[in-house]
Design a protein around this motif. Structure first.
Motif, mmCIF file in Angstrom:
data_model
loop_
_atom_site.group_PDB
_atom_site.id
_atom_site.type_symbol
_atom_site.label_atom_id
_atom_site.label_comp_id
_atom_site.label_asym_id
_atom_site.label_seq_id
_atom_site.Cartn_x
_atom_site.Cartn_y
_atom_site.Cartn_z
ATOM 1 N N ASP A 1 7.495 14.288 -13.169
ATOM 2 C CA ASP A 1 6.321 15.160 -13.215
ATOM 3 C C ASP A 1 4.993 14.263 -12.670
ATOM 4 N N TRP A 2 4.659 14.487 -11.390
ATOM 5 C CA TRP A 2 3.392 13.909 -11.093
ATOM 6 C C TRP A 2 2.325 14.865 -11.238
ATOM 7 N N THR A 3 2.125 15.807 -12.143
ATOM 8 C CA THR A 3 0.964 16.558 -12.472
ATOM 9 C C THR A 3 0.271 15.874 -13.643
ATOM 10 N N ASP A 4 0.585 14.860 -14.218
ATOM 11 C CA ASP A 4 -0.073 14.381 -15.552
ATOM 12 C C ASP A 4 -0.052 13.027 -15.258
ATOM 13 N N ILE A 5 -0.851 12.313 -14.301
ATOM 14 C CA ILE A 5 -0.929 10.998 -14.016
ATOM 15 C C ILE A 5 -2.161 10.308 -14.627
ATOM 16 N N TYR A 6 -3.155 11.198 -15.271
ATOM 17 C CA TYR A 6 -4.470 10.578 -15.540
ATOM 18 C C TYR A 6 -4.328 10.042 -16.858
ATOM 19 N N PRO A 7 -4.591 8.933 -17.582
ATOM 20 C CA PRO A 7 -5.826 7.984 -16.762
ATOM 21 C C PRO A 7 -4.577 6.722 -16.499
ATOM 22 N N TYR A 8 -3.624 6.861 -15.951
ATOM 23 C CA TYR A 8 -2.580 5.711 -15.617
ATOM 24 C C TYR A 8 -2.742 5.253 -14.410
ATOM 25 N N TRP A 9 -3.444 5.958 -13.469
ATOM 26 C CA TRP A 9 -3.311 5.431 -11.906
ATOM 27 C C TRP A 9 -4.775 5.638 -11.455
ATOM 28 N N ALA A 10 -4.923 4.447 -10.671
ATOM 29 C CA ALA A 10 -6.290 4.358 -10.072
ATOM 30 C C ALA A 10 -6.153 4.398 -8.647
ATOM 31 N N VAL A 11 -7.250 5.044 -7.975
ATOM 32 C CA VAL A 11 -7.236 5.149 -6.248
ATOM 33 C C VAL A 11 -8.129 4.621 -5.642
ATOM 34 N N ALA B 1 -5.188 3.866 -0.989
ATOM 35 C CA ALA B 1 -4.525 3.075 -1.708
ATOM 36 C C ALA B 1 -4.485 3.498 -3.303
ATOM 37 N N ALA B 2 -3.257 3.223 -3.915
ATOM 38 C CA ALA B 2 -3.170 3.673 -5.457
ATOM 39 C C ALA B 2 -2.510 2.470 -6.394
ATOM 40 N N MET B 3 -2.757 2.515 -7.345
ATOM 41 C CA MET B 3 -2.045 1.443 -8.314
ATOM 42 C C MET B 3 -1.786 1.867 -9.900
ATOM 43 N N GLN B 4 -0.721 1.824 -10.404
ATOM 44 C CA GLN B 4 -0.493 1.935 -11.706
ATOM 45 C C GLN B 4 -1.117 1.097 -12.815
ATOM 46 N N ILE B 5 -1.666 1.188 -13.671
ATOM 47 C CA ILE B 5 -2.465 0.668 -14.851
ATOM 48 C C ILE B 5 -1.577 0.654 -16.129
ATOM 49 N N CYS B 6 -0.881 -0.180 -16.541
ATOM 50 C CA CYS B 6 -0.045 -0.328 -17.652
ATOM 51 C C CYS B 6 -0.777 -1.109 -18.998
ATOM 52 N N LEU B 7 -1.179 -0.492 -19.830
ATOM 53 C CA LEU B 7 -1.722 -1.046 -20.997
ATOM 54 C C LEU B 7 -0.789 -1.519 -21.812
ATOM 55 N N GLU C 1 0.953 -2.389 -11.654
ATOM 56 C CA GLU C 1 2.355 -2.015 -10.681
ATOM 57 C C GLU C 1 1.850 -1.122 -9.769
ATOM 58 N N HIS C 2 2.996 -1.000 -8.762
ATOM 59 C CA HIS C 2 2.942 -0.057 -7.607
ATOM 60 C C HIS C 2 1.546 -0.024 -6.910
ATOM 61 N N LEU C 3 1.528 -1.297 -6.427
ATOM 62 C CA LEU C 3 0.149 -0.951 -5.630
ATOM 63 C C LEU C 3 0.610 -0.646 -4.157
ATOM 64 N N LEU C 4 0.291 0.685 -3.840
ATOM 65 C CA LEU C 4 0.570 1.381 -2.707
ATOM 66 C C LEU C 4 -0.685 1.434 -1.766
ATOM 67 N N LYS D 1 -4.172 -11.326 -20.217
ATOM 68 C CA LYS D 1 -3.678 -11.852 -18.922
ATOM 69 C C LYS D 1 -2.874 -10.498 -18.073
ATOM 70 N N VAL D 2 -2.776 -10.837 -16.676
ATOM 71 C CA VAL D 2 -2.242 -9.419 -15.998
ATOM 72 C C VAL D 2 -0.852 -10.125 -15.522
ATOM 73 N N SER D 3 0.154 -9.141 -15.316
ATOM 74 C CA SER D 3 1.143 -9.476 -14.662
ATOM 75 C C SER D 3 1.468 -8.200 -13.815
ATOM 76 N N GLY D 4 2.263 -8.530 -12.575
ATOM 77 C CA GLY D 4 2.884 -7.295 -11.728
ATOM 78 C C GLY D 4 3.714 -8.015 -10.829
ATOM 79 N N TYR D 5 4.441 -7.189 -10.436
ATOM 80 C CA TYR D 5 5.517 -7.395 -9.287
ATOM 81 C C TYR D 5 4.816 -7.141 -7.794
ATOM 82 N N VAL D 6 5.003 -8.101 -6.863
ATOM 83 C CA VAL D 6 4.814 -8.090 -5.607
ATOM 84 C C VAL D 6 6.044 -8.161 -4.863
#
Length: 128
Positions: free
Chosen positions: A24-34, A43-49, A57-60, A92-97
């Motif tokens: 379900d991609w209709t309920d993404i707020y507030p977890y993604w920034a564009v 561009a878009a990226m997921q923010i995981c608190l 994550e998922h820097l597109l 701290k921040v972590s992320g997969y690249v």
């Protein structure tokens, strides 16, 4: 932050976006920034608190834009995500690249002083 109605646009930015269905991609707020250029999401990226280490994550990035615009969009998203994590108590921040995403690796190493941790693709840095 991305609006719920932008979820399908973000899903389509994944190279394997069709494999993400029936999610379900209709309920993404507030977890993604564009990042938007000329009224288009580039561009878009997921923010995981989470505490003490938050995740970005998922820097597109849209492959149709030039490298300078792509790098600027990625940098703005990372800065926004870092600020959101800091506001929520992360230190701290972590992320997969992915291995093939050298421009992003270079960006986070140079501007965020990120260090490689755990595996060849997991990066981490302290929020300043």
């Amino acid at each position: 932050l991305a609006k719920n109605e932008e979820g399908q646009i973000i899903r389509q930015m994944f190279s394997n976006g069709d494999q993400l269905l029936p999610s379900d991609w209709t309920d993404i707020y507030p977890y993604w920034a564009v990042a938007v250029v000329d009224d288009k999401i580039v561009a878009a990226m997921q923010i995981c608190l989470s505490k003490p280490i938050g995740r970005l994550e998922h820097l597109l990035v849209n492959q149709d834009i030039n490298k300078i615009t792509a790098t600027k969009a990625a940098d703005k998203l990372i800065k926004y995500g870092e600020a959101a994590l800091k506001k929520n108590g992360c230190s701290k921040v972590s992320g997969y690249v992915t291995f093939r995403n050298k421009p992003i690796k270079n960006l986070i190493k140079k501007h965020y002083h990120a260090e490689l941790v755990d595996s060849g693709s997991m990066w981490m840095w302290r929020i300043s």
